[in-house]
Write a protein that holds these residues in place. Structure first.
Motif, PDB file in Angstrom:
ATOM      1  N   ARG A 216     -75.802 -26.617 -47.911  1.00  0.00           N
ATOM      2  CA  ARG A 216     -75.333 -25.251 -48.214  1.00  0.00           C
ATOM      3  C   ARG A 216     -75.438 -24.349 -46.982  1.00  0.00           C
ATOM      4  NH1 ARG A 216     -78.480 -25.319 -53.331  1.00  0.00           N
ATOM      5  NH2 ARG A 216     -77.046 -25.633 -55.065  1.00  0.00           N
ATOM      6  N   ALA A 217     -76.613 -24.385 -46.361  1.00  0.00           N
ATOM      7  CA  ALA A 217     -76.845 -23.500 -45.223  1.00  0.00           C
ATOM      8  C   ALA A 217     -75.945 -23.846 -44.048  1.00  0.00           C
ATOM      9  CB  ALA A 217     -78.307 -23.574 -44.801  1.00  0.00           C
ATOM     10  N   VAL A 218     -75.557 -25.114 -43.951  1.00  0.00           N
ATOM     11  CA  VAL A 218     -74.676 -25.540 -42.864  1.00  0.00           C
ATOM     12  C   VAL A 218     -73.236 -25.120 -43.131  1.00  0.00           C
ATOM     13  CG1 VAL A 218     -73.732 -27.535 -41.643  1.00  0.00           C
ATOM     14  CG2 VAL A 218     -76.172 -27.468 -42.227  1.00  0.00           C
ATOM     15  N   LEU A 219     -72.800 -25.313 -44.398  1.00  0.00           N
ATOM     16  CA  LEU A 219     -71.406 -25.050 -44.747  1.00  0.00           C
ATOM     17  C   LEU A 219     -71.081 -23.558 -44.802  1.00  0.00           C
ATOM     18  CD1 LEU A 219     -70.903 -27.791 -47.492  1.00  0.00           C
ATOM     19  CD2 LEU A 219     -70.075 -27.836 -45.131  1.00  0.00           C
ATOM     20  N   ARG A 220     -72.059 -22.737 -45.139  1.00  0.00           N
ATOM     21  CA  ARG A 220     -71.797 -21.293 -45.224  1.00  0.00           C
ATOM     22  C   ARG A 220     -72.845 -20.561 -44.388  1.00  0.00           C
ATOM     23  NH1 ARG A 220     -69.008 -17.485 -48.644  1.00  0.00           N
ATOM     24  NH2 ARG A 220     -69.191 -15.558 -47.455  1.00  0.00           N
ATOM     25  N   ARG A 221     -72.545 -20.397 -43.127  1.00  0.00           N
ATOM     26  CA  ARG A 221     -73.525 -19.753 -42.260  1.00  0.00           C
ATOM     27  C   ARG A 221     -73.360 -18.232 -42.305  1.00  0.00           C
ATOM     28  NH1 ARG A 221     -76.447 -23.118 -39.200  1.00  0.00           N
ATOM     29  NH2 ARG A 221     -77.021 -21.442 -37.775  1.00  0.00           N
ATOM     30  N   GLY A 222     -72.272 -17.711 -41.803  1.00  0.00           N
ATOM     31  CA  GLY A 222     -72.006 -16.284 -41.883  1.00  0.00           C
ATOM     32  C   GLY A 222     -72.941 -15.438 -41.038  1.00  0.00           C
ATOM     33  N   ASP A 223     -72.550 -14.196 -40.860  1.00  0.00           N
ATOM     34  CA  ASP A 223     -73.346 -13.200 -40.155  1.00  0.00           C
ATOM     35  C   ASP A 223     -74.220 -12.498 -41.184  1.00  0.00           C
ATOM     36  OD1 ASP A 223     -74.376 -10.984 -38.836  1.00  0.00           O
ATOM     37  OD2 ASP A 223     -72.509 -10.530 -37.774  1.00  0.00           O
ATOM     38  N   VAL A 224     -75.534 -12.478 -40.992  1.00  0.00           N
ATOM     39  CA  VAL A 224     -76.434 -11.891 -41.995  1.00  0.00           C
ATOM     40  C   VAL A 224     -76.143 -10.410 -42.195  1.00  0.00           C
ATOM     41  CG1 VAL A 224     -78.252 -13.576 -41.560  1.00  0.00           C
ATOM     42  CG2 VAL A 224     -78.258 -11.405 -40.298  1.00  0.00           C
ATOM     43  N   ARG A 225     -75.474  -9.782 -41.234  1.00  0.00           N
ATOM     44  CA  ARG A 225     -75.158  -8.350 -41.370  1.00  0.00           C
ATOM     45  C   ARG A 225     -73.843  -8.114 -42.103  1.00  0.00           C
ATOM     46  NH1 ARG A 225     -75.579  -7.472 -35.058  1.00  0.00           N
ATOM     47  NH2 ARG A 225     -74.363  -9.391 -35.319  1.00  0.00           N
ATOM     48  N   ASP A 226     -73.114  -9.187 -42.372  1.00  0.00           N
ATOM     49  CA  ASP A 226     -71.809  -9.077 -43.013  1.00  0.00           C
ATOM     50  C   ASP A 226     -71.958  -8.882 -44.523  1.00  0.00           C
ATOM     51  OD1 ASP A 226     -68.797  -9.454 -42.883  1.00  0.00           O
ATOM     52  OD2 ASP A 226     -69.357 -11.002 -44.321  1.00  0.00           O
ATOM     53  N   ARG A 227     -71.242  -7.902 -45.055  1.00  0.00           N
ATOM     54  CA  ARG A 227     -71.377  -7.579 -46.475  1.00  0.00           C
ATOM     55  C   ARG A 227     -70.973  -8.738 -47.372  1.00  0.00           C
ATOM     56  NH1 ARG A 227     -68.631  -2.209 -49.050  1.00  0.00           N
ATOM     57  NH2 ARG A 227     -66.799  -3.473 -49.518  1.00  0.00           N
ATOM     58  N   SER A 228     -69.897  -9.427 -47.035  1.00  0.00           N
ATOM     59  CA  SER A 228     -69.440 -10.523 -47.880  1.00  0.00           C
ATOM     60  C   SER A 228     -70.454 -11.673 -47.900  1.00  0.00           C
ATOM     61  CB  SER A 228     -68.067 -11.022 -47.424  1.00  0.00           C
ATOM     62  OG  SER A 228     -68.138 -11.557 -46.112  1.00  0.00           O
ATOM     63  N   TYR A 229     -71.104 -11.892 -46.759  1.00  0.00           N
ATOM     64  CA  TYR A 229     -72.115 -12.947 -46.704  1.00  0.00           C
ATOM     65  C   TYR A 229     -73.338 -12.560 -47.540  1.00  0.00           C
ATOM     66  CZ  TYR A 229     -75.442 -16.342 -44.804  1.00  0.00           C
ATOM     67  OH  TYR A 229     -76.376 -17.345 -44.673  1.00  0.00           O
ATOM     68  N   GLN A 230     -73.733 -11.310 -47.448  1.00  0.00           N
ATOM     69  CA  GLN A 230     -74.863 -10.836 -48.257  1.00  0.00           C
ATOM     70  C   GLN A 230     -74.555 -10.979 -49.746  1.00  0.00           C
ATOM     71  OE1 GLN A 230     -75.177  -6.827 -46.840  1.00  0.00           O
ATOM     72  NE2 GLN A 230     -75.917  -7.447 -44.809  1.00  0.00           N
ATOM     73  N   ARG A 231     -73.334 -10.611 -50.131  1.00  0.00           N
ATOM     74  CA  ARG A 231     -72.971 -10.729 -51.544  1.00  0.00           C
ATOM     75  C   ARG A 231     -72.931 -12.198 -51.964  1.00  0.00           C
ATOM     76  NH1 ARG A 231     -69.083 -11.168 -55.522  1.00  0.00           N
ATOM     77  NH2 ARG A 231     -69.398  -9.652 -57.227  1.00  0.00           N
ATOM     78  N   TRP A 232     -72.426 -13.072 -51.079  1.00  0.00           N
ATOM     79  CA  TRP A 232     -72.393 -14.497 -51.409  1.00  0.00           C
ATOM     80  C   TRP A 232     -73.794 -15.012 -51.727  1.00  0.00           C
ATOM     81  CZ3 TRP A 232     -74.523 -18.755 -48.696  1.00  0.00           C
ATOM     82  CH2 TRP A 232     -74.149 -20.008 -49.203  1.00  0.00           C
ATOM     83  N   LEU A 233     -74.766 -14.622 -50.927  1.00  0.00           N
ATOM     84  CA  LEU A 233     -76.137 -15.058 -51.174  1.00  0.00           C
ATOM     85  C   LEU A 233     -76.646 -14.548 -52.526  1.00  0.00           C
ATOM     86  CD1 LEU A 233     -77.745 -14.550 -47.644  1.00  0.00           C
ATOM     87  CD2 LEU A 233     -77.380 -16.731 -48.816  1.00  0.00           C
ATOM     88  N   LEU A 234     -76.386 -13.293 -52.838  1.00  0.00           N
ATOM     89  CA  LEU A 234     -76.859 -12.713 -54.100  1.00  0.00           C
ATOM     90  C   LEU A 234     -76.160 -13.352 -55.297  1.00  0.00           C
ATOM     91  CD1 LEU A 234     -77.098  -8.941 -53.109  1.00  0.00           C
ATOM     92  CD2 LEU A 234     -78.974 -10.578 -53.348  1.00  0.00           C
ATOM     93  N   VAL A 235     -74.862 -13.597 -55.179  1.00  0.00           N
ATOM     94  CA  VAL A 235     -74.120 -14.230 -56.275  1.00  0.00           C
ATOM     95  C   VAL A 235     -74.583 -15.670 -56.471  1.00  0.00           C
ATOM     96  CG1 VAL A 235     -71.850 -15.052 -57.015  1.00  0.00           C
ATOM     97  CG2 VAL A 235     -72.096 -12.740 -56.089  1.00  0.00           C
ATOM     98  N   GLU A 236     -74.754 -16.405 -55.374  1.00  0.00           N
ATOM     99  CA  GLU A 236     -75.209 -17.795 -55.478  1.00  0.00           C
ATOM    100  C   GLU A 236     -76.583 -17.881 -56.140  1.00  0.00           C
ATOM    101  OE1 GLU A 236     -73.791 -20.923 -54.535  1.00  0.00           O
ATOM    102  OE2 GLU A 236     -72.007 -19.660 -54.690  1.00  0.00           O
ATOM    103  N   ARG A 237     -77.481 -16.966 -55.766  1.00  0.00           N
ATOM    104  CA  ARG A 237     -78.811 -16.962 -56.402  1.00  0.00           C
ATOM    105  C   ARG A 237     -78.691 -16.691 -57.889  1.00  0.00           C
ATOM    106  NH1 ARG A 237     -83.571 -12.474 -55.892  1.00  0.00           N
ATOM    107  NH2 ARG A 237     -81.729 -11.173 -56.058  1.00  0.00           N
TER     108      ARG A 237
END
Length: 654
Positions: free
Chosen positions: A474-495
């Motif tokens: 998971r962490a390899v396939l979806r790295r993203g910028d931790v400051r990016d809003r879409s990446y932050q939302r992805w983490l919250l939705v996945e959790r």
């Protein structure tokens, strides 16, 4: 980036900006920072006097039906109510009991016969009342209250009775001193059959203040906080009230004792009845939010002037808010307070649209689903907002050192008064369990609607997810910028989705033949709570993101987006163990989250005063010696606790 606090205030004030402005003007003259030396009786007298002034302002009329002299603005009155949290929380709670709980129950559970007789006197404050639901033996478990209301067809009366000590109504606001009538929740019995919990109007005091025959009134006495509220205990010894005193919007009893209801299912009827009272839960979340804002305003303004320890390079003492550790205490909490403010605004707006007085609230496509969603969000946001208030006000107290412990500096009273918010209008743990149960029901329906191919894909996704978790893909396939809003939302939705799916798998065991359903549920409670919390975190994030997108000014939008980012990253950082354990983050990226939080704290430090000024708290309600340093920067520190630390120790940490 230069942003004026008034510009941010307009964003925060939102849909009911005019109401907030009126409240600031109308209530500015009230003594809303009571003397901490008042006796209980003096404080109760002051609170009741201020309640009368509120009634005279006609502000409480805002939330009632225009047909009876109200303003028809449900959202407006909840917004005005929450603003009292900037001042005296005892007044907030007493007003909430009178117009939100007592008056609200008469309005939504009663019919025209009750509205015609009582609403005007309730609005005007001429009839003070109570909301008698909680019992000594049953708090959160309302369905199993033991007070009885037995119908006597010969007399056409209900007999209200307290069968044992555990059935005594307890912690009832307005009962000990001022209330003359109570909405009493009791098991309704007709012809020997119990129909579940219903609400009835029961007079508890005569005009001269003496208890009515058969009514025993006790005083809960001095509490840890909110001592301007006269909490009391009520017991009923075969007290009789007319048949018409049944609040009969959802069920009625005919003269001959025949019971009828438009809702056949007793369980659905019960939850529909309670659902109409969601305004109280939303109001508590709002009051917790404004109290938290006040604490942050005090602590951040103090931290921006208070100096402690010298900078080795210059020899000058450093403002404590310039230390990273101090920023870490206050700024993430401030960011989450902003996030919850916008989520609360959405909640109030949706409640207003559902409970309007134009007749649409009882019909229309999807109304039941919208109501259920409102109740679920209200339960979740109330829980998170009140826990956040408790933690943040304590942090603010600590951030102000010994000065924060002095009663004259307001923080101890805020801490004491809000502490009970986590357990009234629903214990937070129980409320999050209700959120989780609703999520599981929705999840089951969502999966059940899939066709055969869809279910196959669903099963395959579960297997793939387990594999990704074990291998760290998971962490390899979806790295993203931790400051990016879409990446932050992805983490919250996945959790959220991960925890919900896992909870559903655990709860399926209860469906197995011979399964001990209580044991299965009891064993999964911790999982249900974190799943519900993850859901609330995601909807709060979405509310904040949507609010940022609505801001027209580029500078204001940019500043608020930084605040949103700090909120999101601090939530992710707080649960980074989950994200690492389940393969969503590598340890290195978890460290990057922490570094990003630190960087955002530094970026927002110059705007901290602007961000708290934007709450628009009347200056008179913040007036205390803690802020004397703003008026006299050379004044000696007000912290009476000497520090034993060497200056270089804290300077090094900073």
């Amino acid at each position: 980036m230069t942003v004026d606090a008034r510009e941010l205030q307009r964003v925060l004030d939102g849909r009911w900006a005019d109401v907030r402005a009126d409240v600031r003007t109308q209530l500015g003259a009230l003594a809303l920072n009571p003397d901490p030396g008042l006796s209980t009786e003096e404080y109760r007298e002051l609170t009741t006097a201020n309640l009368r002034l509120l009634a005279e302002s006609r502000r409480p009329h805002l939330g009632f039906d225009p047909a009876y002299g109200g303003g028809g603005d449900v959202g407006g009155v909840v917004t005005a109510f929450a603003a009292l949290g900037y001042g005296d929380l005892s007044l907030l709670v007493k007003a909430g009991v009178q117009w939100g709980l007592f008056g609200g129950a008469v309005q939504v559970l009663g019919t025209s016969r009750h509205h015609d007789k009582y609403l005007r006197t309730i609005m005007d404050g001429d009839l003070l009342g109570c909301f008698a639901m909680t019992e000594t033996g049953h708090g959160s478990d309302v369905q199993h209250l033991r007070t009885t209301a037995t119908y006597d067809p010969a007399a056409q009366e209900f007999e209200i009775h307290t069968p044992d000590a555990g059935a005594r109504k307890d912690y009832i606001g307005n009962a000990a001193r001022d209330g003359r009538m109570a909405v009493v929740f009791a098991q309704l019995i007709t012809g020997g059959t119990s129909h579940g919990v219903h609400a009835l109007l029961v007079p508890i005091r005569a005009e001269d203040g003496t208890p009515m025959p058969g009514v025993t009134i006790g005083d809960c006495g001095r509490k840890a906080g909110l001592n301007g509220v006269d909490n009391g205990r009520l017991s009923f010894d075969h007290v009789r009230v007319p048949r018409e005193n049944l609040l009969n919007h959802f069920a009625d009893v005919a003269e001959d004792g025949t019971y009828s209801s438009p809702i056949e299912s007793s369980s659905r009827r019960f939850f529909t009845m309670l659902g109409t009272l969601v305004r109280g839960r939303i109001s508590v979340a709002g009051g917790a939010g404004t109290a938290t804002q006040k604490a942050l305003a005090l602590a951040i303004r103090y931290g921006a002037t208070r100096r402690q320890f010298s900078d080795p390079a210059t020899g000058e003492e450093v403002v404590v808010l310039d230390y990273l550790v101090h920023q870490r205490k206050l700024l993430p909490a401030l960011a989450t307070t902003y996030a919850l403010h916008f989520a609360q605004g959405d909640l109030v707006s949706d409640m207003h649209d559902l409970q309007s007085f134009d007749g649409e609230q009882a019909s229309g496509t999807g109304v039941e689903d919208r109501q259920r969603d409102l109740e679920t969000r209200a339960a979740g946001i109330k829980s998170v907002a009140t826990w956040h208030a408790t933690a943040t006000i304590q942090t603010c107290r600590e951030a102000c050192g010994g000065a924060g412990y002095l009663a004259e500096n307001l923080l101890p009273q805020l801490k004491a008064d809000t502490d009970v918010f986590t357990t009234f209008e629903g214990d937070n743990t129980v409320l999050l369990q209700l959120v989780a149960k609703t999520l599981l029901s929705d999840y089951a329906r969502r999966v059940g609607k899939l066709d055969l191919a869809g279910k196959a894909r669903f099963a395959a996704d579960l297997v793939a997810g387990s594999l990704a978790e074990r291998t760290g893909l998971r962490a390899v396939l979806r790295r993203g910028d931790v400051r990016d809003r879409s990446y932050q939302r992805w983490l919250l939705v996945e959790r959220e989705e991960h925890l919900l799916a896992a909870a559903a798998r655990r709860m399926r065991r209860a469906l197995s033949p011979g399964a001990d359903q209580f044991a299965v549920f009891n064993g999964a409670q911790d999982h249900l709570l974190v799943a519900a919390r993850a859901h609330v975190d995601r909807i709060v994030f979405d509310a904040f993101a949507a609010a940022v997108d609505r801001v027209e000014s580029p500078d204001a939008r940019g500043l608020l987006d930084q605040v949103r980012g700090l909120h999101a990253l601090s939530v992710i950082e707080a649960d980074r163990a989950f994200f690492v354990e389940h393969g969503y983050l590598t340890p290195g990226r978890a460290k990057a989250i922490t570094a990003a939080v630190n960087a955002l704290c530094g970026s927002l430090r110059p705007h901290a005063r602007t961000l708290v000024d934007a709450f628009g708290i009347p200056e008179a309600w913040l007036d205390c010696p803690l802020l004397d340093g703003e008026r006299n920067p050379e004044a000696p520190a007000t912290d009476p606790t000497p520090s034993n630390e060497e200056p270089t120790d804290l300077a090094a940490v900073g």
